[in-house]
Design a protein around this motif. Sequence first.
Motif, PDB file in Angstrom:
ATOM      1  N   THR A 126      25.904  11.194  20.957  1.00 15.72           N
ATOM      2  CA  THR A 126      26.644  12.317  20.387  1.00 15.72           C
ATOM      3  C   THR A 126      27.166  11.971  19.007  1.00 15.72           C
ATOM      4  O   THR A 126      27.390  10.803  18.672  1.00 15.72           O
ATOM      5  CB  THR A 126      27.852  12.705  21.257  1.00 15.72           C
ATOM      6  OG1 THR A 126      28.733  11.583  21.355  1.00 15.72           O
ATOM      7  CG2 THR A 126      27.431  13.144  22.624  1.00 15.72           C
ATOM      8  N   TYR A 127      27.354  13.028  18.233  1.00 12.27           N
ATOM      9  CA  TYR A 127      28.033  12.920  16.946  1.00 12.27           C
ATOM     10  C   TYR A 127      29.044  14.045  16.920  1.00 12.27           C
ATOM     11  O   TYR A 127      28.670  15.220  16.997  1.00 12.27           O
ATOM     12  CB  TYR A 127      27.033  13.046  15.791  1.00 12.27           C
ATOM     13  CG  TYR A 127      27.691  12.996  14.439  1.00 12.27           C
ATOM     14  CD1 TYR A 127      28.156  11.797  13.913  1.00 12.27           C
ATOM     15  CD2 TYR A 127      27.872  14.152  13.696  1.00 12.27           C
ATOM     16  CE1 TYR A 127      28.776  11.749  12.694  1.00 12.27           C
ATOM     17  CE2 TYR A 127      28.490  14.112  12.465  1.00 12.27           C
ATOM     18  CZ  TYR A 127      28.944  12.910  11.963  1.00 12.27           C
ATOM     19  OH  TYR A 127      29.570  12.866  10.754  1.00 12.27           O
ATOM     20  N   THR A 131      27.227  17.825  18.456  1.00 11.15           N
ATOM     21  CA  THR A 131      25.891  17.415  18.032  1.00 11.15           C
ATOM     22  C   THR A 131      25.368  16.343  18.981  1.00 11.15           C
ATOM     23  O   THR A 131      26.035  15.347  19.236  1.00 11.15           O
ATOM     24  CB  THR A 131      25.901  16.885  16.583  1.00 11.15           C
ATOM     25  OG1 THR A 131      26.396  17.907  15.727  1.00 11.15           O
ATOM     26  CG2 THR A 131      24.504  16.488  16.147  1.00 11.15           C
ATOM     27  N   VAL A 133      21.913  13.934  19.980  1.00 10.09           N
ATOM     28  CA  VAL A 133      20.600  13.398  19.625  1.00 10.09           C
ATOM     29  C   VAL A 133      19.951  12.906  20.907  1.00 10.09           C
ATOM     30  O   VAL A 133      20.536  12.113  21.646  1.00 10.09           O
ATOM     31  CB  VAL A 133      20.709  12.251  18.597  1.00 10.09           C
ATOM     32  CG1 VAL A 133      19.337  11.668  18.299  1.00 10.09           C
ATOM     33  CG2 VAL A 133      21.375  12.741  17.323  1.00 10.09           C
ATOM     34  N   ALA A 135      16.694  10.997  22.525  1.00  6.57           N
ATOM     35  CA  ALA A 135      15.553  10.120  22.260  1.00  6.57           C
ATOM     36  C   ALA A 135      14.487  10.425  23.297  1.00  6.57           C
ATOM     37  O   ALA A 135      14.738  10.354  24.498  1.00  6.57           O
ATOM     38  CB  ALA A 135      15.970   8.660  22.339  1.00  6.57           C
ATOM     39  N   LEU A 140      12.947  11.577  18.027  1.00  5.85           N
ATOM     40  CA  LEU A 140      14.336  12.012  18.170  1.00  5.85           C
ATOM     41  C   LEU A 140      14.442  13.515  17.959  1.00  5.85           C
ATOM     42  O   LEU A 140      13.759  14.095  17.112  1.00  5.85           O
ATOM     43  CB  LEU A 140      15.222  11.299  17.153  1.00  5.85           C
ATOM     44  CG  LEU A 140      15.306   9.776  17.286  1.00  5.85           C
ATOM     45  CD1 LEU A 140      16.151   9.208  16.149  1.00  5.85           C
ATOM     46  CD2 LEU A 140      15.888   9.381  18.628  1.00  5.85           C
ATOM     47  N   ALA A 142      17.559  16.367  17.360  1.00  6.22           N
ATOM     48  CA  ALA A 142      18.983  16.637  17.150  1.00  6.22           C
ATOM     49  C   ALA A 142      19.268  18.088  17.516  1.00  6.22           C
ATOM     50  O   ALA A 142      18.533  18.986  17.106  1.00  6.22           O
ATOM     51  CB  ALA A 142      19.374  16.362  15.707  1.00  6.22           C
ATOM     52  N   GLU A 144      22.486  21.107  18.161  1.00  9.52           N
ATOM     53  CA  GLU A 144      23.874  21.528  18.066  1.00  9.52           C
ATOM     54  C   GLU A 144      24.149  22.321  19.343  1.00  9.52           C
ATOM     55  O   GLU A 144      23.578  23.393  19.541  1.00  9.52           O
ATOM     56  CB  GLU A 144      24.089  22.385  16.826  1.00  9.52           C
ATOM     57  CG  GLU A 144      25.537  22.624  16.484  1.00  9.52           C
ATOM     58  CD  GLU A 144      26.243  21.401  15.925  1.00  9.52           C
ATOM     59  OE1 GLU A 144      27.488  21.367  16.032  1.00  9.52           O
ATOM     60  OE2 GLU A 144      25.590  20.485  15.408  1.00  9.52           O
TER      61      GLU A 144
END
Length: 147
Positions: A126-127, A131, A133, A135, A140, A142, A144
């Motif tokens: 997570t970001y 967000t 990601v 794998a 990858l 990404a 939202e």
Amino acid sequence: VVISGSSDRTVRVWDLARQRAVRHHLRRVRLHHAAPIRAAVLMHRDNRVNVIVGCSDGVSQTWNLSARHPLSKIITPGRSGITAIIILAPDYVLYANGGTLSLYEATTAAPILTIELDSEIQALATYGTSTVVAATALGLVALEIPH
């Protein structure tokens, strides 16, 4: 603490400061499941620490860590067992099961969002609070995630 899952279908809780398994009433804390453990995460909610566990049979259980008592159990959609779990914001849990991402509110048993990818998800990161990601074998992705 750190939690670890195993092919022996148990989750163990470890105390890093003491470098040993956590004990509750002189017994090691082990949470038993019907299938091998493939993912586990800690979640702080309602002034308690919960452990969310994902198994190779697609079943997830949430446990109250201090009481060693199961709080909920869900069966995630997907083609295989749960491979990753992440917490988004304080009340949302995202599961990876095969190529399927399933978003749940912490208190519900049905997904509020399901996303299908063309490749099996091997890991999640997570970001921020929304967000994600994923794998996959193809690379990858990404995303939202609204919540």
